[in-house]
Write a protein that holds these residues in place. Structure first.
Motif, short mmCIF file in Angstrom:
data_model
loop_
_atom_site.label_atom_id
_atom_site.label_comp_id
_atom_site.label_asym_id
_atom_site.label_seq_id
_atom_site.Cartn_x
_atom_site.Cartn_y
_atom_site.Cartn_z
N LEU A 192 22.02 -5.50 -77.47
CA LEU A 192 21.21 -6.26 -78.40
C LEU A 192 21.61 -7.72 -78.25
CD1 LEU A 192 21.70 -4.07 -81.63
CD2 LEU A 192 20.02 -3.76 -79.81
N HIS A 193 20.68 -8.64 -78.52
CA HIS A 193 21.01 -10.06 -78.41
C HIS A 193 20.03 -10.87 -79.25
CE1 HIS A 193 17.56 -11.04 -75.78
NE2 HIS A 193 17.73 -9.81 -75.32
N GLY A 194 20.39 -12.12 -79.52
CA GLY A 194 19.50 -13.03 -80.22
C GLY A 194 18.58 -13.77 -79.26
N PRO A 195 17.77 -14.70 -79.77
CA PRO A 195 16.79 -15.39 -78.92
C PRO A 195 17.36 -16.53 -78.08
CG PRO A 195 16.58 -16.09 -81.20
CD PRO A 195 17.58 -14.99 -81.21
N ASP A 196 18.56 -17.02 -78.40
CA ASP A 196 19.11 -18.17 -77.68
C ASP A 196 19.98 -17.68 -76.53
OD1 ASP A 196 19.88 -20.72 -76.94
OD2 ASP A 196 21.46 -20.87 -78.44
N ASN A 205 12.08 -7.81 -68.80
CA ASN A 205 11.05 -7.24 -67.94
C ASN A 205 11.17 -5.72 -67.82
OD1 ASN A 205 10.14 -9.83 -67.50
ND2 ASN A 205 11.10 -10.04 -65.48
N ALA A 206 12.40 -5.22 -67.94
CA ALA A 206 12.65 -3.79 -67.79
C ALA A 206 12.74 -3.07 -69.14
CB ALA A 206 13.94 -3.56 -67.00
N ASN A 207 12.46 -3.80 -70.23
CA ASN A 207 12.63 -3.21 -71.58
C ASN A 207 14.02 -2.59 -71.72
OD1 ASN A 207 9.97 -3.80 -72.54
ND2 ASN A 207 9.21 -2.11 -71.28
N ALA A 208 15.04 -3.34 -71.25
CA ALA A 208 16.39 -2.81 -71.15
C ALA A 208 17.36 -3.41 -72.16
CB ALA A 208 16.93 -3.05 -69.74
N ALA A 209 16.85 -4.19 -73.10
CA ALA A 209 17.66 -4.76 -74.17
C ALA A 209 16.73 -5.06 -75.33
CB ALA A 209 18.40 -6.02 -73.72
N ILE A 210 17.29 -5.27 -76.51
CA ILE A 210 16.49 -5.55 -77.70
C ILE A 210 16.88 -6.91 -78.25
CG2 ILE A 210 15.90 -4.82 -80.04
CD1 ILE A 210 16.55 -1.95 -79.17
N CYS A 211 15.89 -7.78 -78.42
CA CYS A 211 16.12 -9.12 -78.98
C CYS A 211 15.89 -9.07 -80.49
CB CYS A 211 15.18 -10.14 -78.33
SG CYS A 211 15.41 -11.83 -78.93
N VAL A 212 16.85 -9.58 -81.24
CA VAL A 212 16.77 -9.62 -82.70
C VAL A 212 17.04 -11.04 -83.17
CG1 VAL A 212 17.44 -7.20 -82.96
CG2 VAL A 212 19.20 -8.97 -82.95
N GLY A 213 16.37 -11.44 -84.27
CA GLY A 213 16.51 -12.81 -84.71
C GLY A 213 17.19 -12.99 -86.04
N GLU A 214 17.32 -11.90 -86.81
CA GLU A 214 17.96 -12.02 -88.12
C GLU A 214 18.50 -10.65 -88.54
OE1 GLU A 214 15.96 -10.33 -90.50
OE2 GLU A 214 14.53 -9.98 -88.87
N ALA A 215 19.10 -10.58 -89.74
CA ALA A 215 19.84 -9.40 -90.16
C ALA A 215 18.96 -8.16 -90.24
CB ALA A 215 20.53 -9.66 -91.49
N GLY A 218 26.64 -15.46 -79.78
CA GLY A 218 26.37 -16.77 -79.21
C GLY A 218 24.89 -16.97 -78.98
N SER A 219 24.08 -16.03 -79.47
CA SER A 219 22.65 -16.02 -79.19
C SER A 219 21.79 -16.17 -80.44
CB SER A 219 22.28 -14.72 -78.46
OG SER A 219 22.64 -13.58 -79.24
N LEU A 220 22.44 -16.32 -81.59
CA LEU A 220 21.69 -16.55 -82.83
C LEU A 220 21.80 -18.01 -83.28
CD1 LEU A 220 22.59 -13.35 -84.90
CD2 LEU A 220 20.37 -13.93 -83.90
N THR A 221 22.58 -18.78 -82.54
CA THR A 221 22.73 -20.20 -82.85
C THR A 221 22.32 -20.99 -81.61
OG1 THR A 221 25.06 -19.98 -82.26
CG2 THR A 221 24.53 -19.81 -84.59
N ASP A 222 22.87 -22.17 -81.42
CA ASP A 222 22.45 -23.02 -80.30
C ASP A 222 23.49 -23.04 -79.19
OD1 ASP A 222 24.40 -24.39 -81.64
OD2 ASP A 222 23.34 -26.31 -81.68
N ARG A 223 24.11 -21.90 -78.91
CA ARG A 223 25.19 -21.86 -77.92
C ARG A 223 24.79 -21.21 -76.60
NH1 ARG A 223 27.22 -21.76 -82.95
NH2 ARG A 223 28.97 -23.16 -83.39
N GLY A 224 23.58 -20.74 -76.48
CA GLY A 224 23.09 -20.25 -75.20
C GLY A 224 23.41 -18.82 -74.87
N GLY A 225 24.13 -18.11 -75.74
CA GLY A 225 24.41 -16.69 -75.50
C GLY A 225 25.55 -16.45 -74.53
N HIS A 226 26.07 -15.23 -74.56
CA HIS A 226 27.15 -14.83 -73.66
C HIS A 226 26.66 -13.76 -72.69
CE1 HIS A 226 29.96 -17.33 -75.75
NE2 HIS A 226 29.74 -16.72 -76.91
N THR A 227 27.54 -13.34 -71.81
CA THR A 227 27.17 -12.48 -70.69
C THR A 227 26.72 -11.08 -71.12
OG1 THR A 227 28.00 -11.38 -68.69
CG2 THR A 227 29.63 -11.92 -70.39
N PRO A 228 25.61 -10.60 -70.56
CA PRO A 228 25.23 -9.20 -70.77
C PRO A 228 25.87 -8.26 -69.74
CG PRO A 228 23.50 -10.29 -69.57
CD PRO A 228 24.56 -11.34 -69.83
#
Length: 397
Positions: free
Chosen positions: A324-328, A341-351, A303-313
């Motif tokens: 891991l999660h997308g930018p949205d 802030n804690a470097n506790a997840a990784i944001c990815v934008g494509e494959a 839900g984080s690679l499109t325009d849906r706002g992402g789901h719960t971590p």
């Protein structure tokens, strides 16, 4: 609202779903004469986060009417079998249906969650109105501003509001929320407690946790990216397995076709296929996400690679699954900011980026370090018991 309600009622009528229609029209009455607190949670995620509140209320002798927007959330609430809890589909937010619920269930207060603040319910509730985990995006705030008088009349009725982030609280305040009604910032989804059941022996036998990753609650446009990333990661990690759990299981046939088109083997949960030889396990069922988190050393929160706002971590964090999660991630911006802030997840934008992250998180130790950092980062600043003390005081006449 009226157009949407008419379409839904027509659709349910064609299916003969008369019980749902009666609920949507507010024509289901309490069988007793007890007072009820009306608690509304839109769908499964909000309802799950509301459960600690519901249990606290019934422990103190309150009876609770829970309303939800979806059939799956209604089934979830009914499955809990909590004494003092009744569950229905929510009435259409119009005067007639709302007043029938208020009168038919002797409503004394209304509690709602996140962004489900319905004007008619707020206006017709004869007692306190409480909003928990309140969320208001900049876009939604602009929408409310176009109806300034309506926003003012709704927020004037709010007795107590606890927002899930400081930005939301500021936006509610700018729209007219009284200072006296502003409670502490607290995200109820942080209270997520894993269900008691765990993966069975067959699942545990077929999924080695460090070599398993989950794509959780994918939407259209994300499955292709997830599968392409899996193909790339397999070049470096040939033992890697993917559990792909779509947000809407009805999409399973088209996703299965995508899997086969990439030359990957697939087993489907709904068909009870043996996952032993499958590169991709298609988790096309509802209510079992906790099993997939438990099996996965890494979780990509979709839900984080499109325009849906992402789901719960919070849910994968509760299972010590590296995130891991997308930018949205607008739906959980404060939580993801804590993670960043804690470097506790990784944001990815494509494959390619997703595949690179999967390769970097190949060892159980590396996965555990990231998961531990996430659990620490997502701890809440406010105590739940203190929040509920505020809520109980707000419910007093």
């Amino acid at each position: 609202m009226m157009v949407f309600a008419a379409k839904e009622l027509t659709s349910r009528g064609l299916r003969g779903d008369w019980a749902a229609i009666r609920a949507r029209l507010g024509r289901v009455r309490s069988r007793g004469t007890h007072d009820h607190i009306w608690l509304h949670a839109a769908s499964n995620g909000e309802l799950t986060s509301a459960r600690p509140v519901i249990e606290h209320l019934v422990r103190t002798g309150r009876r609770v009417l829970v309303t939800v927007n979806t059939d799956s959330a209604l089934e979830l609430a009914q499955r809990w079998d909590i004494a003092g809890l009744s569950a229905l589909l929510a009435p259409v937010d119009l005067g007639g249906p709302t007043r029938r619920v208020v009168q038919g269930w002797t409503i004394t207060a209304h509690i709602t969650f996140e962004s489900d603040l319905w004007p008619m319910r707020v206006r017709e509730t004869p007692g306190p109105v409480i909003v928990l985990g309140a969320r208001l995006t900049a876009r939604s705030a602009r929408g409310w501003q176009r109806f300034g008088a309506l926003a003012q009349s709704v927020l004037e009725k709010v007795t107590y509001l606890s927002a899930q982030d400081h930005q939301s609280l500021d936006r509610f305040a700018s729209l007219g929320l009284k200072p006296a009604a502003q409670g502490p910032v607290f995200d109820l989804k942080a209270l997520y407690t894993p269900p008691g059941d765990r993966p069975d022996a067959r699942l545990l036998r077929n999924f080695d946790r460090p070599d398993t990753w989950c794509a959780a609650s994918t939407h259209p446009g994300e499955d292709e990216i997830v599968l392409d990333a899996h193909l790339k990661a397999l070049q470096q990690r040939p033992a890697l397995k993917l559990i792909l759990a779509p947000r809407h299981p009805k999409r399973a046939p088209e996703i299965a076709a995508m899997i086969r088109a990439r030359g990957l083997t697939c087993a489907r949960r709904s068909a009870r296929d043996d996952p032993a030889q499958a590169r991709v396990y298609l988790a096309d069922t509802l209510g079992e996400m906790h099993l997939w988190y438990a099996l996965s050393g890494v979780t990509f929160v979709a839900g984080s690679l499109t325009d849906r706002g992402g789901h719960t971590p919070y849910e994968p964090a509760a299972f010590a699954s590296a995130i891991l999660h997308g930018p949205d991630i607008g739906n959980f911006r404060a939580a993801y900011q804590r993670l960043e802030n804690a470097n506790a997840a990784i944001c990815v934008g494509e494959a390619n980026a997703l595949a690179h992250a999967l390769t970097a998180l190949a060892s159980a130790k590396t996965q555990q370090v990231l998961a531990d950092q996430a659990r620490v980062a997502l701890r809440q600043d406010t105590d739940f018991e203190a929040l509920m003390l505020d809520v109980m005081q707000a419910l007093e006449p």
